[in-house]
Design a protein around this motif. Structure first.
Motif, PDB file in Angstrom:
ATOM      1  N   LEU A  18      39.130  43.569  22.910  1.00  0.00           N
ATOM      2  CA  LEU A  18      37.940  44.297  23.340  1.00  0.00           C
ATOM      3  C   LEU A  18      38.085  44.603  24.822  1.00  0.00           C
ATOM      4  CD1 LEU A  18      34.792  42.493  21.832  1.00  0.00           C
ATOM      5  CD2 LEU A  18      35.566  44.826  21.334  1.00  0.00           C
ATOM      6  N   ARG A  19      37.426  45.678  25.239  1.00  0.00           N
ATOM      7  CA  ARG A  19      37.394  46.013  26.666  1.00  0.00           C
ATOM      8  C   ARG A  19      35.955  46.173  27.101  1.00  0.00           C
ATOM      9  NH1 ARG A  19      38.903  51.440  29.995  1.00  0.00           N
ATOM     10  NH2 ARG A  19      39.925  50.496  31.807  1.00  0.00           N
ATOM     11  N   LEU A  20      35.555  45.381  28.099  1.00  0.00           N
ATOM     12  CA  LEU A  20      34.220  45.471  28.666  1.00  0.00           C
ATOM     13  C   LEU A  20      34.273  46.292  29.957  1.00  0.00           C
ATOM     14  CD1 LEU A  20      32.992  41.770  28.313  1.00  0.00           C
ATOM     15  CD2 LEU A  20      32.931  43.613  26.622  1.00  0.00           C
ATOM     16  N   SER A  21      33.189  47.030  30.185  1.00  0.00           N
ATOM     17  CA  SER A  21      33.050  47.798  31.422  1.00  0.00           C
ATOM     18  C   SER A  21      31.731  47.449  32.086  1.00  0.00           C
ATOM     19  CB  SER A  21      33.081  49.307  31.137  1.00  0.00           C
ATOM     20  OG  SER A  21      34.290  49.691  30.539  1.00  0.00           O
ATOM     21  N   CYS A  22      31.706  47.552  33.398  1.00  0.00           N
ATOM     22  CA  CYS A  22      30.474  47.311  34.158  1.00  0.00           C
ATOM     23  C   CYS A  22      30.455  48.275  35.334  1.00  0.00           C
ATOM     24  CB  CYS A  22      30.425  45.874  34.641  1.00  0.00           C
ATOM     25  SG  CYS A  22      29.095  45.527  35.805  1.00  0.00           S
ATOM     26  N   ALA A  23      29.446  49.144  35.352  1.00  0.00           N
ATOM     27  CA  ALA A  23      29.341  50.148  36.399  1.00  0.00           C
ATOM     28  C   ALA A  23      28.120  49.872  37.266  1.00  0.00           C
ATOM     29  CB  ALA A  23      29.239  51.534  35.786  1.00  0.00           C
ATOM     30  N   ARG A  71      39.560  46.986  38.403  1.00  0.00           N
ATOM     31  CA  ARG A  71      38.416  47.724  38.922  1.00  0.00           C
ATOM     32  C   ARG A  71      38.860  49.101  39.390  1.00  0.00           C
ATOM     33  NH1 ARG A  71      36.096  44.385  43.901  1.00  0.00           N
ATOM     34  NH2 ARG A  71      34.944  46.304  44.382  1.00  0.00           N
ATOM     35  N   ASP A  72      37.895  50.011  39.378  1.00  0.00           N
ATOM     36  CA  ASP A  72      38.071  51.353  39.919  1.00  0.00           C
ATOM     37  C   ASP A  72      37.060  51.494  41.040  1.00  0.00           C
ATOM     38  OD1 ASP A  72      37.993  54.090  40.482  1.00  0.00           O
ATOM     39  OD2 ASP A  72      38.468  54.650  38.425  1.00  0.00           O
ATOM     40  N   ASN A  73      37.505  51.375  42.272  1.00  0.00           N
ATOM     41  CA  ASN A  73      36.575  51.391  43.398  1.00  0.00           C
ATOM     42  C   ASN A  73      35.876  52.743  43.541  1.00  0.00           C
ATOM     43  OD1 ASN A  73      37.082  48.723  44.127  1.00  0.00           O
ATOM     44  ND2 ASN A  73      38.826  49.300  45.409  1.00  0.00           N
ATOM     45  N   ALA A  74      36.547  53.813  43.168  1.00  0.00           N
ATOM     46  CA  ALA A  74      35.939  55.141  43.273  1.00  0.00           C
ATOM     47  C   ALA A  74      34.762  55.282  42.312  1.00  0.00           C
ATOM     48  CB  ALA A  74      36.978  56.213  43.008  1.00  0.00           C
ATOM     49  N   VAL A  78      34.019  47.736  37.166  1.00  0.00           N
ATOM     50  CA  VAL A  78      34.949  46.651  36.895  1.00  0.00           C
ATOM     51  C   VAL A  78      35.134  46.554  35.383  1.00  0.00           C
ATOM     52  CG1 VAL A  78      33.143  44.860  36.853  1.00  0.00           C
ATOM     53  CG2 VAL A  78      35.507  44.231  37.370  1.00  0.00           C
ATOM     54  N   TYR A  79      36.336  46.184  34.976  1.00  0.00           N
ATOM     55  CA  TYR A  79      36.687  46.111  33.565  1.00  0.00           C
ATOM     56  C   TYR A  79      37.188  44.710  33.221  1.00  0.00           C
ATOM     57  CZ  TYR A  79      36.895  51.156  34.352  1.00  0.00           C
ATOM     58  OH  TYR A  79      36.601  52.444  34.719  1.00  0.00           O
TER      59      TYR A  79
END
Length: 125
Positions: A18-23, A71-74, A78-79
Motif C-alpha cells: 500500500l502507499r499512503l500520501s499526506c498533503a 517526500r515531495d517538497n514542491a 509525504v508518502y
C-alpha cells in the motif's frame, strides 16, 4: 491553519503493498520533519518513519527494509510506501509534521506539531 490530509489506506492481504500520501494545504513556505505514526487498538501511538526537509530518514526497527518514507517538497506531500505487509502492521496511520511555516491572511506564521486525521490500514487474508 494548515491541515494535513491523508489518503491511501485500505484492506490488503499479507505480503501485499500500500502507499499512503499526506498533503499539507495552504500557502506553505517550508516544513521541517514529516513522518508517519501508527496506533493499533489498545496500543500506543508509535513512530513508523520520518524524513527531514533535507531527505534524511529514520525508521522503526519493525518496518526497516519493508517501508519507505519519501517526500515531495514542491507539493508539501509525504508518502509511505509499505511493502511485504504483515497482519501486525494493522493500525490507524497518522501523518505528522513538526514545524510548518506558512502564510495566513495576515502574516507569516508557524504551526507546530500537526497531525492528520488518520487512515486505517488492515492487513488480513
Amino acid at each position: 491553519q494548515v491541515q494535513l490530509v491523508e489518503s491511501g489506506g485500505g484492506l490488503v492481504q499479507p505480503g501485499g503493498s500500500l502507499r499512503l500520501s499526506c498533503a499539507a494545504s495552504g500557502t506553505i513556505y517550508g516544513i521541517n520533519t514529516m513522518g508517519w505514526y501508527r496506533q493499533s487498538p489498545g496500543g500506543q501511538r508509535e513512530l513508523v518513519g520520518a524524513i527531514t526537509s533535507g531527505g534524511s530518514t529514520n525508521y522503526a526497527d519493525s518496518v526497516k527494509g519493508r517501508f519507505t518514507v519519501s517526500r515531495d517538497n514542491a507539493k508539501n506531500t509525504v508518502y509511505l510506501q509499505m511493502n511485504s505487509l504483515k497482519p501486525e502492521d494493522t493500525a490507524v496511520y497518522y501523518c505528522h509534521a513538526d514545524r510548518i511555516t506558512f502564510r495566513n491572511e495576515i502574516r507569516v506564521a508557524v504551526q507546530l506539531d500537526s497531525w492528520g486525521q488518520g487512515t486505517q490500514v488492515t492487513v488480513s487474508s
